[in-house]
Design an enzyme around this catalytic site. Structure first.
Site, short mmCIF file in Angstrom:
data_model
loop_
_atom_site.label_atom_id
_atom_site.label_comp_id
_atom_site.label_asym_id
_atom_site.label_seq_id
_atom_site.Cartn_x
_atom_site.Cartn_y
_atom_site.Cartn_z
CD GLU A 178 83.69 -15.34 58.48
OE1 GLU A 178 84.11 -15.74 58.09
OE2 GLU A 178 82.62 -16.05 59.27
CD GLU A 270 79.01 -16.46 59.69
OE1 GLU A 270 80.22 -17.97 59.47
OE2 GLU A 270 79.20 -16.56 59.16
#
Length: 346
Positions: A178, A270
């Site tokens: 991320e 995720e």
């Protein structure tokens, strides 16, 4: 086939590390063989308590195919403050049950922790708000203390990855995740130092430590942060829709397709709420696997203190649909990846 997918789902089972282990090659060959046809179910273990797998099994009669783990508490700056690493032995146990292993690393910086409770305590050091560690400064001076400490931390994680390699375990390895969001320190100074750290980590783990069991899952989530096809095996997207929103996330799948012209497997590395598998098929978003985050995303304690399915994010009905759908693969359906056919060398 959806227009955006034409020709993009055929991925050659070749890893970026030419010395990749046989079991890593087997895992990649299996992933390539099902890509676009099936999606592996996945679940992240909790860092402290890990009831998710058993809660899912009690409800659906199935275990996920992919177990997600985290080297968070293996970060040296956490260990020196009393954190207890847990996930390497859990991952070994999961592999021995026949599961696939993926690891991320919520990397506490090696120094410069703000350490102010409640929001910026040392245990939240991987967040940009909880540290003054400057990745750009560190990566611009390889003789600096900051750079040397980064290498020390990578070496500490290499020990655990080596334990997994000794067990024959291939790892879907997803570090520096991320990054483009900027909320983690490794993404706080823009793409250049983060990309440099990714390449440095790849070369150090591969060439110095001889870790050939890694399948490199890049999760920068923006084209500008892509380190290059020669350093990435698989692309991952982390997506958290609103509660009880079971979208296919096809827009993000298409975004990931545009990071590179090369055909790379794309995974939902995720997620919060589960995607509706019918929408995945209908929209053309054939994620290679999903990995639901832990805690409230899956379960909660009832009035008697027992762990049960929590329906705040994914309702029971959708959980049952996802784990029973023809698109999805559960643990009991996985082949033995220690003997799965190796890809042809031709």
């Amino acid at each position: 086939m959806k227009k955006h997918l034409q020709g993009r789902l055929t991925v050659e089972p070749k890893l970026v590390n030419p010395a990749a282990s046989d079991n890593a090659k087997r895992l990649m060959a299996y992933l390539c063989s099902i890509y676009g046809k099936r999606t592996l179910t996945g679940q992240q273990y909790g860092v402290v308590s890990t009831p998710e797998m058993d809660v899912i099994f009690r409800e659906t009669g199935k275990y996920p195919a992919v177990g997600g783990f985290d080297f968070m508490n293996d970060s040296p700056s956490r260990v020196e403050r009393g954190a207890v690493p847990t996930d390497t032995p859990l991952a070994i146990e999961w592999w021995k049950r026949g599961g696939i292993v993926t690891f991320c690393w919520h990397w506490n910086p090696p120094k410069d922790l703000i350490d102010e409770e409640p929001d910026n305590g040392w245990h939240r050091g991987f967040y940009t708000t909880a540290t003054t560690f400057d990745i750009a400064k560190a990566m611009n001076d390889e003789s600096s203390e900051d750079y040397i400490l980064l290498m020390r931390d990578i070496d500490a994680i290499a020990v655990n990855l080596g334990r997994l390699q000794d067990e024959g375990i291939p790892v879907l390895w997803r570090p520096l995740h991320e990054a483009s969001g900027g909320w983690f320190w490794w993404g706080a100074q823009g793409p250049e130092p983060c990309v440099k750290l990714w390449i440095t980590m790849y070369e150090r783990l591969t060439n110095l430590h001889g870790l050939n069991n890694l399948v490199w899952v890049w999760n920068g989530q923006h084209k500008d942060w892509y380190p290059g096809d020669e350093y990435v095996d698989i692309i991952g997207e982390d997506i958290y829709p609103p509660e009880r929103t079971y979208v296919s996330n096809v827009d993000r799948f298409r975004q990931a397709l545009d990071y590179t012209a090369a055909n790379k497997i794309i995974a939902l590395s995720e997620n919060g709420p589960l995607p509706d598998p019918d929408k995945m098929v209908g929209d053309g978003a054939p994620w290679a696997w999903n990995c639901t985050w832990y805690g409230d995303f899956v379960c909660l304690r009832d009035a008697d203190g027992e762990w049960v399915v929590g329906e705040q994010y994914t309702e029971r009905e959708m959980l049952l649909k996802f784990y029973g759908h023809p698109l999805t693969v559960t643990l009991d359906e996985l082949p033995d990846l220690t003997v799965y056919p190796l890809p042809d060398k031709t």
